[in-house]
Design a protein around this motif. Structure first.
Motif, mmCIF file in Angstrom:
data_model
loop_
_atom_site.group_PDB
_atom_site.id
_atom_site.type_symbol
_atom_site.label_atom_id
_atom_site.label_comp_id
_atom_site.label_asym_id
_atom_site.label_seq_id
_atom_site.Cartn_x
_atom_site.Cartn_y
_atom_site.Cartn_z
ATOM 1 N N PHE A 1 11.519 27.961 -30.281
ATOM 2 C CA PHE A 1 10.552 27.579 -29.742
ATOM 3 C C PHE A 1 11.529 25.831 -30.470
ATOM 4 O O PHE A 1 12.313 25.833 -30.932
ATOM 5 C CB PHE A 1 9.518 26.690 -30.559
ATOM 6 C CG PHE A 1 8.159 28.409 -30.998
ATOM 7 C CD1 PHE A 1 8.667 29.212 -31.677
ATOM 8 C CD2 PHE A 1 7.225 28.145 -30.330
ATOM 9 C CE1 PHE A 1 7.697 30.206 -31.104
ATOM 10 C CE2 PHE A 1 6.487 28.958 -30.179
ATOM 11 C CZ PHE A 1 6.632 30.242 -31.024
ATOM 12 N N TYR B 1 10.559 21.938 -31.494
ATOM 13 C CA TYR B 1 9.991 21.221 -31.713
ATOM 14 C C TYR B 1 10.097 19.566 -31.956
ATOM 15 O O TYR B 1 11.442 19.711 -32.421
ATOM 16 C CB TYR B 1 9.296 21.165 -33.173
ATOM 17 C CG TYR B 1 8.030 22.482 -33.187
ATOM 18 C CD1 TYR B 1 8.492 23.730 -32.915
ATOM 19 C CD2 TYR B 1 6.013 21.878 -32.650
ATOM 20 C CE1 TYR B 1 6.797 24.715 -33.046
ATOM 21 C CE2 TYR B 1 5.528 22.791 -33.239
ATOM 22 C CZ TYR B 1 6.021 24.224 -32.802
ATOM 23 O OH TYR B 1 4.966 25.540 -32.871
ATOM 24 N N GLN C 1 9.674 15.757 -33.793
ATOM 25 C CA GLN C 1 9.228 15.011 -34.613
ATOM 26 C C GLN C 1 9.444 14.190 -34.514
ATOM 27 O O GLN C 1 10.389 13.343 -34.364
ATOM 28 C CB GLN C 1 9.360 15.311 -35.816
ATOM 29 C CG GLN C 1 8.436 14.527 -37.162
ATOM 30 C CD GLN C 1 8.903 14.591 -38.962
ATOM 31 O OE1 GLN C 1 9.838 15.284 -39.051
ATOM 32 N NE2 GLN C 1 7.759 15.163 -39.191
ATOM 33 N N GLY D 1 3.233 14.468 -37.671
ATOM 34 C CA GLY D 1 4.348 15.253 -37.903
ATOM 35 C C GLY D 1 4.849 15.703 -35.944
ATOM 36 O O GLY D 1 5.212 15.263 -35.481
ATOM 37 N N LEU D 2 5.005 17.447 -36.639
ATOM 38 C CA LEU D 2 5.603 18.077 -35.076
ATOM 39 C C LEU D 2 4.684 18.014 -34.463
ATOM 40 O O LEU D 2 4.067 18.841 -33.868
ATOM 41 C CB LEU D 2 6.522 19.111 -36.125
ATOM 42 C CG LEU D 2 7.686 19.194 -36.988
ATOM 43 C CD1 LEU D 2 7.314 18.559 -37.893
ATOM 44 C CD2 LEU D 2 7.667 20.511 -36.939
ATOM 45 N N LEU E 1 5.054 20.703 -30.369
ATOM 46 C CA LEU E 1 5.835 21.909 -29.146
ATOM 47 C C LEU E 1 6.522 20.914 -28.344
ATOM 48 O O LEU E 1 5.282 20.389 -27.521
ATOM 49 C CB LEU E 1 4.809 22.646 -29.048
ATOM 50 C CG LEU E 1 5.447 24.049 -28.140
ATOM 51 C CD1 LEU E 1 6.592 24.840 -28.940
ATOM 52 C CD2 LEU E 1 5.111 24.653 -27.624
ATOM 53 N N PHE F 1 13.310 20.075 -33.809
ATOM 54 C CA PHE F 1 14.051 21.098 -34.769
ATOM 55 C C PHE F 1 13.519 22.525 -34.124
ATOM 56 O O PHE F 1 12.979 22.374 -33.079
ATOM 57 C CB PHE F 1 12.358 21.284 -36.212
ATOM 58 C CG PHE F 1 12.430 20.205 -37.003
ATOM 59 C CD1 PHE F 1 11.888 19.240 -36.923
ATOM 60 C CD2 PHE F 1 13.559 21.077 -37.872
ATOM 61 C CE1 PHE F 1 11.837 18.239 -37.898
ATOM 62 C CE2 PHE F 1 13.326 19.997 -39.202
ATOM 63 C CZ PHE F 1 12.790 18.528 -38.987
ATOM 64 N N LEU G 1 7.019 30.882 -38.716
ATOM 65 C CA LEU G 1 8.188 30.006 -38.437
ATOM 66 C C LEU G 1 8.985 29.841 -39.389
ATOM 67 O O LEU G 1 9.028 29.232 -39.996
ATOM 68 C CB LEU G 1 7.234 28.987 -37.769
ATOM 69 C CG LEU G 1 6.008 28.459 -36.092
ATOM 70 C CD1 LEU G 1 6.137 27.371 -35.954
ATOM 71 C CD2 LEU G 1 7.205 29.021 -35.008
ATOM 72 N N PHE H 1 12.274 28.091 -39.472
ATOM 73 C CA PHE H 1 13.148 26.630 -38.881
ATOM 74 C C PHE H 1 14.052 26.274 -39.305
ATOM 75 O O PHE H 1 14.837 26.367 -40.279
ATOM 76 C CB PHE H 1 12.338 25.407 -39.309
ATOM 77 C CG PHE H 1 10.358 24.744 -38.893
ATOM 78 C CD1 PHE H 1 9.442 25.217 -39.206
ATOM 79 C CD2 PHE H 1 10.635 23.971 -38.042
ATOM 80 C CE1 PHE H 1 8.366 24.980 -38.405
ATOM 81 C CE2 PHE H 1 9.224 24.251 -36.500
ATOM 82 C CZ PHE H 1 8.008 24.462 -38.019
ATOM 83 N N GLY H 2 15.197 25.062 -38.363
ATOM 84 C CA GLY H 2 16.432 24.692 -38.158
ATOM 85 C C GLY H 2 16.312 23.852 -39.425
ATOM 86 O O GLY H 2 14.901 23.472 -39.585
ATOM 87 N N GLN H 3 17.180 23.610 -39.853
ATOM 88 C CA GLN H 3 17.010 22.255 -40.487
ATOM 89 C C GLN H 3 17.160 20.743 -39.532
ATOM 90 O O GLN H 3 16.914 19.203 -40.303
ATOM 91 C CB GLN H 3 18.417 21.605 -41.514
ATOM 92 C CG GLN H 3 19.571 21.063 -40.363
ATOM 93 C CD GLN H 3 20.713 22.567 -40.027
ATOM 94 O OE1 GLN H 3 20.438 23.534 -39.547
ATOM 95 N NE2 GLN H 3 22.187 22.427 -39.982
ATOM 96 N N GLY H 4 16.280 20.625 -38.728
ATOM 97 C CA GLY H 4 15.979 19.645 -37.461
ATOM 98 C C GLY H 4 17.957 19.084 -37.047
ATOM 99 O O GLY H 4 18.558 18.852 -38.427
#
Lengths: 116, 113
Positions: free
Chosen positions: B34, B36, B38, B43-44, B46, B89, B101, B103-106
């Motif tokens: 995925f 996402y 922000q 909020g996040l 999709l 993300f 989920l 997540f990567g660090q963004g």
């Protein structure tokens, strides 16, 4: 259809205080979860639930409790707040209970918590 | 355990530039992938997803292809706009994670006019 709602938006606590972050969804989703977002660390899972009466721990559960008495609500409790819990907290929900879900997760707007 | 690694930000681009945000993953089995987004103060949401190898997810001009051979899911857009400024993300949902989920660090993207 409000989606995922969270209250409060902002909160300041003193060390040792307790509080509950509220989360509700009106989409009849089975799966709900809480994440915390910290700079440079992405989102980390605190607790999750696959249905009413069922909860489990995520990556960073220490210092937090949850319960799931109804499908709609999934509150997060901080029993004795610590400065390390200063963060932005997101609640999320999705359909299904299964592993490896490709259903979209819907996120709430977040609660910004500061612990002094 | 499963993990996601994203390129570090912030990324600053001029309007109409080409965007690539790299994402690689480690997972057992066949995760779903995925992206996402922000926006500030929100909020996040999709952005796009892919559920099997060689799938391409696309939305709002963004694309990402699930590459199992390189364990990658890089996000691309041909011409960015100021309104694309946000944090992106990359995330995976794997077989052994209870549907959670990871997540990567963004990656923060800033697009200048």
């Amino acid at each position: 259809n409000a989606g995922v709602t969270q209250t409060p938006k902002f909160q300041v606590l003193k060390t040792g205080q307790s509080m509950t972050l509220q989360c509700a969804q009106d989409m009849n989703h089975e799966y709900m979860s809480w994440y915390r977002q910290d700079p440079g660390m992405g989102l980390r899972l605190i607790h999750y639930s696959v249905g009413a009466g069922i909860t489990d721990q995520g990556e960073v559960p220490n210092g937090y409790n949850v319960s799931r008495s109804t499908t709609e609500d999934f509150p997060l409790r901080l029993l004795s707040a610590a400065p390390s819990q200063t963060s932005v907290y997101f609640c999320a929900s999705r359909k299904g209970r299964t592993l490896n879900s490709n259903y979209e997760q819907y996120f709430g707007p977040g609660t910004r918590l500061t612990v002094t | 355990g499963d993990s996601v690694t994203q390129m570090e930000g912030p990324v600053t681009l001029s309007e109409e530039a080409f965007l690539t945000i790299n994402c690689t993953y480690t997972a057992t089995g066949y995760p779903s992938l995925f992206w996402y987004v922000q926006y500030p103060g929100e909020g996040l949401q999709l952005l796009l997803k892919a559920t099997k190898a060689d799938d391409k997810g696309s939305n709002k001009g963004f694309e990402a292809t699930y590459r199992k051979e390189t364990t990658s899911f890089h996000l691309e857009k041909g011409s960015v706009q100021v309104s694309d400024s946000a944090v992106y993300f990359c995330a995976l949902s794997g077989n052994n994670q209870g549907g959670k989920l990871i997540f990567g660090q963004g990656t923060e993207l800033s697009v200048k006019p």
